[in-house]
Design a protein around this motif. Structure first.
Motif, short mmCIF file in Angstrom:
data_model
loop_
_atom_site.label_atom_id
_atom_site.label_comp_id
_atom_site.label_asym_id
_atom_site.label_seq_id
_atom_site.Cartn_x
_atom_site.Cartn_y
_atom_site.Cartn_z
N MET A 1 37.67 27.88 25.59
CA MET A 1 38.83 27.99 26.46
C MET A 1 38.46 27.53 27.86
N THR A 2 39.26 26.65 28.46
CA THR A 2 38.96 26.08 29.78
C THR A 2 39.42 27.02 30.89
N PRO A 3 38.58 27.27 31.91
CA PRO A 3 38.99 28.10 33.03
C PRO A 3 40.22 27.51 33.72
N LEU A 4 41.15 28.39 34.11
CA LEU A 4 42.37 27.97 34.76
C LEU A 4 42.08 27.52 36.19
N SER A 5 42.65 26.38 36.56
CA SER A 5 42.50 25.89 37.93
C SER A 5 43.37 26.71 38.87
N LEU A 6 42.87 26.96 40.08
CA LEU A 6 43.66 27.71 41.05
C LEU A 6 44.90 26.96 41.47
N SER A 7 44.89 25.64 41.28
CA SER A 7 46.06 24.85 41.67
C SER A 7 47.29 25.20 40.85
N HIS A 8 47.07 25.88 39.71
CA HIS A 8 48.19 26.27 38.86
C HIS A 8 48.75 27.64 39.22
N ILE A 9 48.14 28.29 40.20
CA ILE A 9 48.56 29.64 40.58
C ILE A 9 49.02 29.63 42.02
N GLY A 11 49.56 30.94 45.78
CA GLY A 11 48.64 31.69 46.62
C GLY A 11 48.97 33.16 46.69
N THR A 12 50.16 33.52 47.13
CA THR A 12 50.55 34.91 47.27
C THR A 12 52.03 35.05 46.97
N SER A 13 52.38 36.01 46.16
CA SER A 13 53.78 36.25 45.90
C SER A 13 54.41 36.98 47.08
N ARG A 14 55.71 37.09 47.06
CA ARG A 14 56.38 37.71 48.19
C ARG A 14 56.14 39.21 48.25
N GLN A 15 56.04 39.83 47.09
CA GLN A 15 55.96 41.28 47.05
C GLN A 15 54.55 41.81 46.83
N ASP A 112 35.76 29.91 48.06
CA ASP A 112 36.49 29.16 49.09
C ASP A 112 37.87 28.75 48.59
N GLU A 113 37.98 28.39 47.32
CA GLU A 113 39.29 28.06 46.75
C GLU A 113 40.23 29.25 46.86
N HIS A 114 39.72 30.42 46.50
CA HIS A 114 40.53 31.64 46.59
C HIS A 114 40.92 31.92 48.04
N ARG A 115 39.99 31.72 48.94
CA ARG A 115 40.27 31.97 50.35
C ARG A 115 41.39 31.05 50.85
N HIS A 119 44.11 34.45 48.67
CA HIS A 119 43.83 35.59 47.79
C HIS A 119 42.94 36.61 48.48
N HIS A 120 43.07 37.85 48.04
CA HIS A 120 42.26 38.96 48.57
C HIS A 120 40.93 38.99 47.82
N ILE A 121 39.85 38.65 48.50
CA ILE A 121 38.54 38.56 47.85
C ILE A 121 37.84 39.91 47.87
N VAL A 122 37.30 40.30 46.72
CA VAL A 122 36.62 41.59 46.57
C VAL A 122 35.28 41.36 45.87
N LEU A 123 34.22 41.94 46.41
CA LEU A 123 32.94 42.02 45.71
C LEU A 123 32.88 43.37 45.03
N VAL A 124 32.67 43.39 43.72
CA VAL A 124 32.58 44.66 42.99
C VAL A 124 31.30 44.62 42.17
N THR A 125 30.35 45.49 42.53
CA THR A 125 29.00 45.38 42.00
C THR A 125 28.34 46.73 41.82
N GLY A 126 27.49 46.81 40.80
CA GLY A 126 26.70 48.01 40.60
C GLY A 126 25.49 48.07 41.51
N SER A 127 25.27 47.02 42.29
CA SER A 127 24.16 47.02 43.24
C SER A 127 24.48 47.95 44.41
#
Length: 231
Positions: A1-9, A11-15, A112-115, A119-127
């Motif tokens: 399965m090919t990863p979805l490009s961000l260009s297809h999504i 940036g931010t919905s209204r709500q 950087d694409e997400h930025r 998009h709201h960037i989150v680091l979520v780690t067990g470190s």
């Protein structure tokens, strides 16, 4: 399965907001875990030695089922009794010198694409949080969900506070984050490498398995998740 490009999504919905949830070890940071590198860094500085190594190995042997390192995620005996301020100061130096230069070029490009998409960037780690917080600052990531060590009288006890950001703990922390924000997980993205990220990847509309380990290739195939390699 090919990863979805961000260009297809959009940036931010209204709500609602779209999030990009990144695991760190072996995802944004390929190869050896940040905490293993940090232990070696502290060893060279003389802050830990054979006693701390013996205590940690002994804890695993007494408490772990076969082929499991989960007790090391719950207890950090090599830091027990250490002054928090001293460890955190060394952690920032370590992060700038040892972690930042080793970040994945592909992972940074994806971030950087997400930025750019808003998009709201989150680091979520067990470190540990004080290991990854300088990284989050350098990357200008607004939200960090990481393991926190218990403190008593300005020293670490070695006990990790709950919830541990691994497996179900990641799910709990993300659920809490979405309750406190407008994040729509059905439109959001997540990146992880191991079975400890399964719950995280299940929560979003756009999961991507990165540098799979410990049977994660098989889990990805079973769930129809795309797989990629970042270096």
């Amino acid at each position: 399965m090919t990863p979805l490009s961000l260009s297809h999504i959009s940036g931010t919905s209204r709500q609602t907001d779209i999030a990009a949830l990144f695991d760190v070890d072996n995802t944004l940071l390929p190869g050896q875990a940040s905490e293993v590198r940090f232990f070696r860094f502290l060893w060279k500085r003389g802050l830990v030695g054979w006693r701390e190594l013996r205590d940690s190995v002994g804890w695993v042997l007494r408490n772990a089922p076969p082929v499991s390192l989960h007790p090391l995620r719950e207890r950090k005996l090599y830091l027990a009794g250490k002054a928090a301020a001293e460890v955190e100061s060394l952690a920032e130096e370590f992060c700038r010198a040892e972690l930042f230069p080793r970040l994945s070029a592909q992972g940074l490009a994806r971030m950087d694409e997400h930025r750019r998409a808003g998009h709201h960037i989150v680091l979520v780690t067990g470190s540990l949080d004080f290991l990854i917080a300088p990284l989050a600052t350098l990357l200008e990531v607004p939200t960090l969900l990481a393991a926190k060590l218990e403190r008593q009288q300005r020293r670490f006890t070695g006990q990790v506070c709950v919830p541990l950001p691994y497996g179900p703990g990641k799910r709990a922390l993300i659920a809490r984050l979405t309750q406190e924000s407008r994040i729509d997980l059905t439109q959001s993205f997540a990146y992880g490498d191991s079975p400890g990220d399964v719950e995280l990847l299940e929560m979003v509309g756009h999961p991507l398995v990165v540098n799979p380990i410990r049977g994660m290739d098989r889990i990805a195939r079973r769930n129809g998740w795309p797989v990629t390699r970042w270096r």
